[in-house]
Write a protein that holds these residues in place. Structure first.
Motif, short mmCIF file in Angstrom:
data_model
loop_
_atom_site.label_atom_id
_atom_site.label_comp_id
_atom_site.label_asym_id
_atom_site.label_seq_id
_atom_site.Cartn_x
_atom_site.Cartn_y
_atom_site.Cartn_z
N THR A 135 0.82 -1.21 0.00
CA THR A 135 0.00 0.00 0.00
C THR A 135 0.86 1.26 0.00
O THR A 135 1.98 1.27 0.51
CB THR A 135 -0.91 0.04 1.24
N HIS A 136 0.29 2.32 -0.57
CA HIS A 136 0.75 3.69 -0.39
C HIS A 136 -0.40 4.39 0.32
O HIS A 136 -1.29 4.94 -0.34
CB HIS A 136 1.05 4.35 -1.74
N PRO A 137 -0.44 4.36 1.65
CA PRO A 137 -1.62 4.83 2.38
C PRO A 137 -1.97 6.29 2.15
O PRO A 137 -3.15 6.65 2.21
CB PRO A 137 -1.26 4.55 3.84
N SER A 138 -0.99 7.15 1.90
CA SER A 138 -1.29 8.57 1.71
C SER A 138 -0.56 9.15 0.50
O SER A 138 -0.53 10.37 0.32
CB SER A 138 -0.91 9.37 2.98
N GLN A 139 0.04 8.28 -0.33
CA GLN A 139 0.76 8.74 -1.51
C GLN A 139 0.01 8.32 -2.77
O GLN A 139 -0.96 7.57 -2.72
CB GLN A 139 2.17 8.15 -1.54
N SER A 140 0.47 8.81 -3.90
CA SER A 140 -0.13 8.44 -5.17
C SER A 140 0.36 7.06 -5.60
O SER A 140 1.20 6.44 -4.93
CB SER A 140 0.20 9.49 -6.23
N CYS A 141 -0.17 6.57 -6.70
CA CYS A 141 0.15 5.24 -7.19
C CYS A 141 1.36 5.30 -8.12
O CYS A 141 1.25 5.69 -9.28
CB CYS A 141 -1.06 4.66 -7.93
N PHE A 142 2.52 4.94 -7.59
CA PHE A 142 3.76 4.96 -8.37
C PHE A 142 4.75 4.02 -7.70
O PHE A 142 4.47 3.46 -6.64
CB PHE A 142 4.34 6.38 -8.43
N MET A 143 5.90 3.84 -8.32
CA MET A 143 6.97 3.01 -7.75
C MET A 143 8.10 3.92 -7.27
O MET A 143 8.76 4.61 -8.09
CB MET A 143 7.49 2.03 -8.80
N SER A 144 8.34 3.94 -5.96
CA SER A 144 9.44 4.73 -5.42
C SER A 144 10.77 4.04 -5.72
O SER A 144 10.80 2.90 -6.17
CB SER A 144 9.27 4.89 -3.90
N SER A 145 11.86 4.73 -5.43
CA SER A 145 13.17 4.13 -5.68
C SER A 145 13.37 2.88 -4.82
O SER A 145 13.96 1.90 -5.27
CB SER A 145 14.28 5.15 -5.40
N ILE A 146 12.85 2.90 -3.59
CA ILE A 146 12.94 1.72 -2.73
C ILE A 146 12.11 0.58 -3.32
O ILE A 146 12.53 -0.58 -3.34
CB ILE A 146 12.49 2.05 -1.30
N ASP A 147 10.91 0.92 -3.81
CA ASP A 147 10.06 -0.09 -4.45
C ASP A 147 10.77 -0.72 -5.65
O ASP A 147 10.66 -1.93 -5.88
CB ASP A 147 8.74 0.53 -4.94
N LEU A 148 11.47 0.10 -6.41
CA LEU A 148 12.15 -0.42 -7.61
C LEU A 148 13.23 -1.43 -7.24
O LEU A 148 13.40 -2.45 -7.92
CB LEU A 148 12.77 0.74 -8.40
N HIS A 149 13.95 -1.18 -6.15
CA HIS A 149 14.98 -2.12 -5.73
C HIS A 149 14.35 -3.42 -5.23
O HIS A 149 14.88 -4.51 -5.48
CB HIS A 149 15.86 -1.50 -4.64
N THR A 150 13.22 -3.31 -4.52
CA THR A 150 12.52 -4.52 -4.09
C THR A 150 12.04 -5.31 -5.30
O THR A 150 12.19 -6.53 -5.37
CB THR A 150 11.30 -4.15 -3.21
N GLN A 151 11.47 -4.60 -6.29
CA GLN A 151 11.00 -5.27 -7.49
C GLN A 151 12.14 -5.94 -8.24
O GLN A 151 11.98 -7.03 -8.80
CB GLN A 151 10.28 -4.28 -8.41
N TYR A 152 13.31 -5.32 -8.26
CA TYR A 152 14.46 -5.93 -8.95
C TYR A 152 14.78 -7.30 -8.35
O TYR A 152 15.06 -8.25 -9.09
CB TYR A 152 15.69 -5.02 -8.86
N SER A 153 14.73 -7.41 -7.02
CA SER A 153 15.06 -8.69 -6.39
C SER A 153 14.07 -9.77 -6.79
O SER A 153 14.45 -10.93 -6.96
CB SER A 153 15.09 -8.52 -4.86
N TYR A 154 12.80 -9.41 -6.97
CA TYR A 154 11.80 -10.39 -7.42
C TYR A 154 11.99 -10.73 -8.90
O TYR A 154 11.96 -11.89 -9.30
CB TYR A 154 10.38 -9.85 -7.21
N GLN A 155 12.16 -9.70 -9.71
CA GLN A 155 12.21 -9.90 -11.16
C GLN A 155 13.50 -10.60 -11.59
O GLN A 155 13.51 -11.26 -12.62
CB GLN A 155 12.06 -8.55 -11.86
N ALA A 156 14.57 -10.44 -10.79
CA ALA A 156 15.81 -11.14 -11.10
C ALA A 156 15.63 -12.64 -10.90
O ALA A 156 16.28 -13.46 -11.57
CB ALA A 156 16.95 -10.63 -10.21
#
Length: 230
Positions: A135-156
């Motif tokens: 969730t992004h409880p109070s932010q807009s719907c996007f991928m933060s830099s931290i989210d991108l690094h988490t996603q990299y670990s999954y996608q790798a």
């Protein structure tokens, strides 16, 4: 040996005899229609990339049920995260399991703890880690830099892995299903050694760092099991 035995007891308690509020199974009529999720923001390049990937089917209840489990945190402006487990059949991934791990949260970050519990459930049920949801409880719907690094670990680990972002306060887009562009975004994240919030350069091939997925289908016929380990 002692720590391994304790872990087995903890996970066994959740998977074998959970209270109704911790684990549930949804089942809908087989005749219900499967629908593809598309986004107006999806570029033609992103669509072409996604067509090379295996399709992923998710339950029509998954995002709604996850938001319900995250509601207490959302009301406190804290993020919540979960892991998606799927089985592979006929060249298609079917997400049948949502795992909510023990976690530490702030208003703009969420870190899973005791990840060995996640791996134990995945191994016991022979599930593929096809991505994560948060969730992004109070932010807009996007991928933060931290989210991108988490996603990299999954996608790798699995090229089809996706990131579902739930943004209940975003009036223009309440959710998004994203992946890193490949090879552009994957190469950027592979070389990045920064932590915390930071900027990433654009891929040299002109692609965005991340993109909307077009290989995702909502399948109301899927059974969904939820493990809340918190």
């Amino acid at each position: 040996m002692a720590s391994s035995y304790c872990l087995q007891i903890d996970v066994h308690t959740v998977t074998q005899s959970p209270p109704p509020t911790i684990s549930c199974i949804q089942s809908l009529p087989h005749a219900a229609e499967v629908s593809r999720i598309t986004s107006a923001d999806s570029s033609s390049d992103g669509l072409a990339d996604s067509e090379l990937l295996k399709d992923i089917h998710i339950s029509s209840q998954l995002m709604e049920d996850f938001l319900a489990l995250a509601r207490d945190n959302t009301n406190k402006d804290l993020e919540t995260c979960g892991v998606l487990g799927a089985f592979l059949e006929g060249g298609t991934f079917y997400v049948t399991t949502l795992i909510i791990p023990k976690q530490e949260s702030t208003s703009n970050s969420c870190q899973a703890r005791n990840e060995e519990e996640i791996f134990t459930i995945q191994n016991e049920q022979s599930l593929f880690p096809v991505g994560w949801i948060h969730t992004h409880p109070s932010q807009s719907c996007f991928m933060s830099s931290i989210d991108l690094h988490t996603q990299y670990s999954y996608q790798a680990m699995l090229p089809e892995a996706v990131a579902i972002v739930m943004a209940p306060t975003d009036t223009t887009r309440s959710y998004g299903i994203f992946r890193l562009s490949d090879p552009g975004g994957m190469n950027i994240l592979k070389e990045c050694r920064e932590t915390g919030y930071h900027c990433h350069s654009e891929p040299s091939d002109g692609s965005p760092v991340y993109e909307h997925c077009s290989n995702i289908y909502v399948n109301p016929n899927l059974r969904l099991e939820i493990y809340d380990l918190r």
